[in-house]
Write an enzyme that holds these catalytic residues in place. Structure first.
Site, PDB file in Angstrom:
ATOM      1  N   GLU A  16      -6.151   1.600 -13.968  1.00  0.00           N
ATOM      2  CA  GLU A  16      -5.276   3.145 -13.135  1.00  0.00           C
ATOM      3  C   GLU A  16      -4.203   3.765 -14.071  1.00  0.00           C
ATOM      4  O   GLU A  16      -3.971   4.752 -14.044  1.00  0.00           O
ATOM      5  CB  GLU A  16      -5.659   2.535 -11.662  1.00  0.00           C
ATOM      6  N   CYS A  40       0.976  -1.383   0.096  1.00  0.00           N
ATOM      7  CA  CYS A  40       0.244   0.030   0.229  1.00  0.00           C
ATOM      8  C   CYS A  40       1.047   0.779  -0.141  1.00  0.00           C
ATOM      9  O   CYS A  40       0.850   2.079  -1.353  1.00  0.00           O
ATOM     10  CB  CYS A  40      -0.881  -0.042   1.789  1.00  0.00           C
ATOM     11  N   GLU A  66     -26.140  14.552  -4.137  1.00  0.00           N
ATOM     12  CA  GLU A  66     -27.246  15.005  -4.197  1.00  0.00           C
ATOM     13  C   GLU A  66     -28.570  13.392  -5.186  1.00  0.00           C
ATOM     14  O   GLU A  66     -29.681  13.114  -5.002  1.00  0.00           O
ATOM     15  CB  GLU A  66     -27.917  16.036  -4.426  1.00  0.00           C
ATOM     16  N   CYS A 111      -1.311   1.550  -3.251  1.00  0.00           N
ATOM     17  CA  CYS A 111      -2.607   2.448  -3.424  1.00  0.00           C
ATOM     18  C   CYS A 111      -1.707   3.885  -3.227  1.00  0.00           C
ATOM     19  O   CYS A 111      -1.925   5.422  -3.910  1.00  0.00           O
ATOM     20  CB  CYS A 111      -3.474   2.605  -1.787  1.00  0.00           C
ATOM     21  N   HIS A 125     -27.292  20.718  -2.175  1.00  0.00           N
ATOM     22  CA  HIS A 125     -27.872  21.251  -3.725  1.00  0.00           C
ATOM     23  C   HIS A 125     -26.653  22.373  -3.512  1.00  0.00           C
ATOM     24  O   HIS A 125     -26.568  22.715  -2.919  1.00  0.00           O
ATOM     25  CB  HIS A 125     -29.465  21.695  -3.912  1.00  0.00           C
ATOM     26  N   LYS A 153       0.047   5.429  -6.440  1.00  0.00           N
ATOM     27  CA  LYS A 153      -0.144   5.158  -7.184  1.00  0.00           C
ATOM     28  C   LYS A 153      -1.198   6.492  -6.954  1.00  0.00           C
ATOM     29  O   LYS A 153      -1.857   7.136  -8.401  1.00  0.00           O
ATOM     30  CB  LYS A 153      -0.999   3.676  -7.517  1.00  0.00           C
ATOM     31  N   TYR A 210      -8.501  -3.401 -12.122  1.00  0.00           N
ATOM     32  CA  TYR A 210      -8.422  -2.432 -11.200  1.00  0.00           C
ATOM     33  C   TYR A 210      -6.648  -1.385 -11.457  1.00  0.00           C
ATOM     34  O   TYR A 210      -6.846  -0.655 -11.897  1.00  0.00           O
ATOM     35  CB  TYR A 210      -7.598  -2.858  -9.351  1.00  0.00           C
TER      36      TYR A 210
HETATM   37  P1  NDP Z   1      -7.429  -8.268 -11.172  1.00  0.00           P
HETATM   38  O1  NDP Z   1      -7.215 -10.218 -11.286  1.00  0.00           O
HETATM   39  O2  NDP Z   1      -8.126  -6.916 -10.497  1.00  0.00           O
HETATM   40  O3  NDP Z   1      -7.265  -7.850 -12.776  1.00  0.00           O
HETATM   41  C1  NDP Z   1      -6.794  -8.672 -13.846  1.00  0.00           C
HETATM   42  C2  NDP Z   1      -6.513  -8.490 -15.091  1.00  0.00           C
HETATM   43  O4  NDP Z   1      -5.765  -8.917 -16.139  1.00  0.00           O
HETATM   44  C3  NDP Z   1      -7.988  -8.975 -14.690  1.00  0.00           C
HETATM   45  O5  NDP Z   1      -8.699  -8.228 -16.401  1.00  0.00           O
HETATM   46  C4  NDP Z   1      -7.822 -10.963 -16.462  1.00  0.00           C
HETATM   47  O6  NDP Z   1      -8.860 -10.579 -17.257  1.00  0.00           O
HETATM   48  C5  NDP Z   1      -6.455 -10.002 -16.405  1.00  0.00           C
HETATM   49  N1  NDP Z   1      -5.209 -11.682 -16.794  1.00  0.00           N
HETATM   50  C6  NDP Z   1      -5.635 -12.277 -15.947  1.00  0.00           C
HETATM   51  N2  NDP Z   1      -4.962 -12.872 -16.360  1.00  0.00           N
HETATM   52  C7  NDP Z   1      -4.523 -13.292 -17.730  1.00  0.00           C
HETATM   53  C8  NDP Z   1      -3.487 -13.532 -18.672  1.00  0.00           C
HETATM   54  N3  NDP Z   1      -3.668 -14.888 -19.261  1.00  0.00           N
HETATM   55  N4  NDP Z   1      -3.741 -12.988 -20.286  1.00  0.00           N
HETATM   56  C9  NDP Z   1      -4.435 -11.905 -20.247  1.00  0.00           C
HETATM   57  N5  NDP Z   1      -4.789 -10.928 -19.379  1.00  0.00           N
HETATM   58  C10 NDP Z   1      -5.361 -11.694 -17.630  1.00  0.00           C
HETATM   59  O7  NDP Z   1      -5.739  -7.935 -10.565  1.00  0.00           O
HETATM   60  P2  NDP Z   1      -5.233  -6.688 -10.614  1.00  0.00           P
HETATM   61  O8  NDP Z   1      -3.765  -7.155 -10.614  1.00  0.00           O
HETATM   62  O9  NDP Z   1      -5.986  -5.324 -11.866  1.00  0.00           O
HETATM   63  O10 NDP Z   1      -5.300  -5.769  -8.522  1.00  0.00           O
HETATM   64  C11 NDP Z   1      -5.094  -7.410  -7.816  1.00  0.00           C
HETATM   65  C12 NDP Z   1      -6.069  -6.554  -6.345  1.00  0.00           C
HETATM   66  O11 NDP Z   1      -5.356  -5.994  -5.808  1.00  0.00           O
HETATM   67  C13 NDP Z   1      -7.417  -6.291  -7.373  1.00  0.00           C
HETATM   68  O12 NDP Z   1      -8.366  -6.896  -7.489  1.00  0.00           O
HETATM   69  C14 NDP Z   1      -7.395  -5.564  -5.984  1.00  0.00           C
HETATM   70  O13 NDP Z   1      -8.390  -5.877  -5.197  1.00  0.00           O
HETATM   71  C15 NDP Z   1      -6.324  -4.788  -5.377  1.00  0.00           C
HETATM   72  N6  NDP Z   1      -6.411  -3.214  -5.967  1.00  0.00           N
HETATM   73  C16 NDP Z   1      -6.988  -2.065  -5.217  1.00  0.00           C
HETATM   74  C17 NDP Z   1      -7.107  -1.221  -5.752  1.00  0.00           C
HETATM   75  C18 NDP Z   1      -8.192   0.557  -5.182  1.00  0.00           C
HETATM   76  O14 NDP Z   1      -8.343  -0.759  -4.314  1.00  0.00           O
HETATM   77  N7  NDP Z   1      -8.374   1.345  -6.036  1.00  0.00           N
HETATM   78  C19 NDP Z   1      -6.609  -0.347  -6.634  1.00  0.00           C
HETATM   79  C20 NDP Z   1      -5.205  -2.357  -7.234  1.00  0.00           C
HETATM   80  C21 NDP Z   1      -5.452  -3.123  -6.869  1.00  0.00           C
HETATM   81  P3  NDP Z   1     -10.218 -11.385 -16.943  1.00  0.00           P
HETATM   82  O15 NDP Z   1     -10.959  -9.794 -16.121  1.00  0.00           O
HETATM   83  O16 NDP Z   1     -10.753 -11.723 -18.083  1.00  0.00           O
HETATM   84  O17 NDP Z   1      -9.400 -11.873 -15.839  1.00  0.00           O
END
Ligand code: NDP
Length: 450
Positions: free
Chosen positions: A181, A43, A441, A48, A436, A51, A177
Site C-alpha cells: 500500500e 485505524c 459483471e 486505514c 452492463h 492511508k 499489506y
Molecule cells: P504483514 O504480516 O502482512 O507483512 C509483513 C511483511 O514483512 C511480510 O511480507 C513478511 O515477509 C515481511 N517480513 C516479516 N519479518 C521480516 C523480516 N525479519 N525481514 C524481512 N521481511 C520480513 O504485516 P503488515 O505490517 O503489512 O500488516 C499487518 C496487518 O495489518 C495485516 O496482516 C492486516 O491484517 C492489517 N492491515 C490491513 C490493511 C487493510 O485492510 N487494507 C492495511 C494494512 C494493514 P513474509 O511474507 O516472507 O513473511
C-alpha cells in the site's frame, strides 16, 4: 448497586474499544475508557483512514493522462505532498473529534492517559486507582522492525504518514499489506520507489494468481520490485541520504527507507501478569471464543489478540463481547468468509478461500478466471489490467472464494462477500443478471472453468 467505580473499564480508544464503550454506555452500563494518545486508534489516526486518503492522492497521478484520451485537455500539473499531509491531518482531527463526541454523548467517562492493570478488577490511570467489575483491553498493535544495523534510521508507517516532505527515492521493506500500500502511495505521488521483499511475489497468503498478477502490475506502474532481496544494513551518508547494504551483495542509495515488516500486539508494561492475563509467544493476549482472557473479569478484542488485524473485525468482536456480557446472548465472532482489500495500485480484494486453500479443503474444485483491460482505460494509454477469479467447490457447487485485482475491486468485493457468506452456488451466480457494462459483471458471466 455495584461496589466498583465502573461496570466496565476499557483500555484503548481505537475501533474495538470505542465501539464497546459507547454501545455499552448507551444501554446503561457505567463505562470508563482510557486512551494514552488520540481517540480513534490505529485505524483513524495512523492506519486505514490516513492511508486511504494518501492512496486516493496517489491514484490521481494517472487520471490526468487518462482524461486526455476522453477529450480533456489537462494543463500543467504539480503535486504538493506537504499540502496533502496538512489536509489529511485536518481530516484526522475532525474524525478524532467525532470519536470523542460519540464517547461523551454516550456517557463514557474518558481518561487521557495510559492505564495499567493493577489487579483483576483495577487499573491505575492518571494517578488514580480505579476499580471495575469488568475490564476490556483493546490496546491494538504497533509496527516492528527486524534487528538490522541502522534500522533506527528507517521509518515505519507511523513516520511515513507524518513526513512533511516526499522523499525523492524511497525503499519500502516487506511484501505484506502495508508494504504494497505504501509503495503504491509513494510511487503514485512521484517518488522513485523500490519495494524490497524476501519472497518471490508480494502478499503471501493470498491466492497465488493474485500474487503474481499484482506483483506484475505494480512493476508496470514503475515500482522497482526487488524480489528475493533483503536489507542487511542501513547507514547515513554525509549528504543525509541512506545507503542500504542488500542481501544480494549490492548497495543502493535512497533518501528514505520504510520498514513494513509486520506489527506486534501492544502488551508490554500493561500489568497483564499482575492481573493474571496470559499472553502467547508473540505477546498477544490469549482469549477464548468469547474474547475472555485467562482472568475471567478481563476481556480483550482487536489487534492486541492477534486474531485478524482488521478494523471491522475488532468492531464485530466488540459487539460479540457486548452480546455475551451485557445482553445475555453469548456468542463468538464468526471469522469465516471475511472480505478484505489491499489498497495497493491496482487494488486487491478477496473473500473466502484461495485456490490453494480450497484444493486442500474441498479436494475437487472448479476455477474460473478472467483477465481483461477495464473499459475505463480503453481510450487511454493506461495499460493496467484487471484480474478476477472464482473458486467453486464441485461437490456442493458453492462459490467458496472470489478474488479480484483491478479498478474498484474493493468496492465490488463487498457485494460478492454477501453472496459467499450466504452460501451462494455457482448456478446462482450464473443466474444473476450482470450490470452492463461494468467490470463487476465478470463475476456473474464466467462460464468455462480453466
Ligand atoms: P504483514 O504480516 O502482512 O507483512 C509483513 C511483511 O514483512 C511480510 O511480507 C513478511 O515477509 C515481511 N517480513 C516479516 N519479518 C521480516 C523480516 N525479519 N525481514 C524481512 N521481511 C520480513 O504485516 P503488515 O505490517 O503489512 O500488516 C499487518 C496487518 O495489518 C495485516 O496482516 C492486516 O491484517 C492489517 N492491515 C490491513 C490493511 C487493510 O485492510 N487494507 C492495511 C494494512 C494493514 P513474509 O511474507 O516472507 O513473511
Amino acid at each position: 448497586m455495584s461496589n466498583f467505580d465502573f461496570d466496565l473499564f476499557v483500555i484503548g480508544g481505537g475501533s474495538g474499544g470505542v465501539r464497546a464503550a459507547r454501545m455499552a454506555a448507551a444501554q446503561g452500563v457505567k463505562v470508563g475508557l482510557a486512551e494514552e494518545f488520540r481517540y480513534g486508534g490505529t485505524c483513524v489516526i495512523r492506519g486505514c483512514v490516513p492511508k486511504k486518503l494518501l492512496s486516493y492522492a496517489a491514484d490521481f497521478s494517472h487520471v490526468f493522462d487518462d482524461a486526455e484520451g476522453f477529450g480533456w485537455s489537462v494543463g500543467p500539473r504539480t503535486f504538493d505532498w506537504s499540502k496533502l499531509i496538512a489536509t489529511k491531518n485536518k481530516e484526522i482531527d475532525r474524525l478524532e473529534g467525532i470519536y470523542g463526541k460519540l464517547l461523551g454523548g454516550a456517557g463514557v467517562q474518558t481518561f487521557d492517559g495510559r492505564a495499567v492493570l493493577t489487579g483483576a478488577n483495577s487499573v491505575s490511570v492518571c494517578g488514580k486507582e480505579l476499580t471495575a467489575e469488568r475490564i476490556l483491553v483493546a490496546t491494538g498493535g504497533w509496527p516492528t522492525k527486524p534487528d538490522v544495523p541502522g534500522a533506527d534510521l528507517a521509518w515505519t508507517s507511523n513516520e511515513a504518514l507524518e513526513t512533511p516532505e516526499l522523499p525523492q527515492r524511497i525503499a519500502v521493506y516487506g511484501g505484506g499489506y502495508i508494504a504494497v500500500e505504501f509503495a503504491s502511495i509513494f510511487n503514485g505521488c512521484g517518488a522513485e520507489t523500490s519495494l524490497i521483499y524476501r519472497g518471490d511475489k508480494v502478499l503471501r497468503g493470498f491466492d497465488e494468481d493474485v500474487r503474481s498478477f499484482v506483483t506484475d502490475e505494480m512493476a508496470k506502474k514503475g515500482m522497482n520490485m526487488m524480489l528475493f532481496e533483503t536489507i542487511e544494513a542501513i547507514t547515513k551518508q554525509a549528504d543525509g541520504s541512506l545507503l542500504m547494504k542488500l542481501g544480494s551483495g549490492c548497495t543502493q542509495e535512497v533518501d528514505a527507507v520504510m520498514f513494513a515488516t509486520g506489527r506486534a500486539p501492544n502488551t508490554s508494561d500493561l500489568g497483564l501478569d499482575v492481573a493474571g492475563v496470559e499472553i502467547d509467544r508473540k505477546g498477544a493476549i490469549k482469549v477464548d471464543e468469547f474474547s475472555q482472557t485467562t482472568q475471567p473479569s478481563i476481556y480483550s478484542v482487536g489487534d492486541v489478540t492477534d486474531r485478524m488485524a482488521l478494523t471491522p473485525v475488532a468492531i464485530h468482536e466488540a459487539m460479540a463481547f457486548l452480546d455475551t456480557v451485557y445482553n445475555g446472548k453469548p456468542r463468538g465472532m464468526d471469522y469465516a468468509d471475511i472480505p478484505t482489500a489491499v489498497f495497493c495500485h491496482p487494488n486487491v480484494s478477496t473473500v473466502g478461500y484461495s485456490e490453494e486453500q480450497a484444493r486442500e479443503k474441498f479436494g475437487e474444485i472448479d476455477v474460473y478466471k478472467s483477465d481483461f483491460r477495464a473499459m475505463k482505460f480503453t481510450l487511454t494509454d493506461n495499460q493496467e489490467r484487471s484480474f478476477m477469479k472464482l473458486i467453486v467447490d464441485k461437490a456442493s457447487d458453492k462459490v467458496v472464494g472470489a478474488h479480484m485485482v483491478g479498478v474498484y475491486s474493493a468496492e465490488i468485493m463487498q457485494g460478492v462477500g454477501i453472496a459467499i457468506k450466504a452460501g451462494a452456488t455457482k448456478a446462482q451466480f450464473d443466474s444473476t443478471v450482470g450490470i452492463h457494462p461494468t467490470s463487476a459483471e465478470e463475476f456473474v458471466t464466467m462460464r468455462t472453468p480453466v
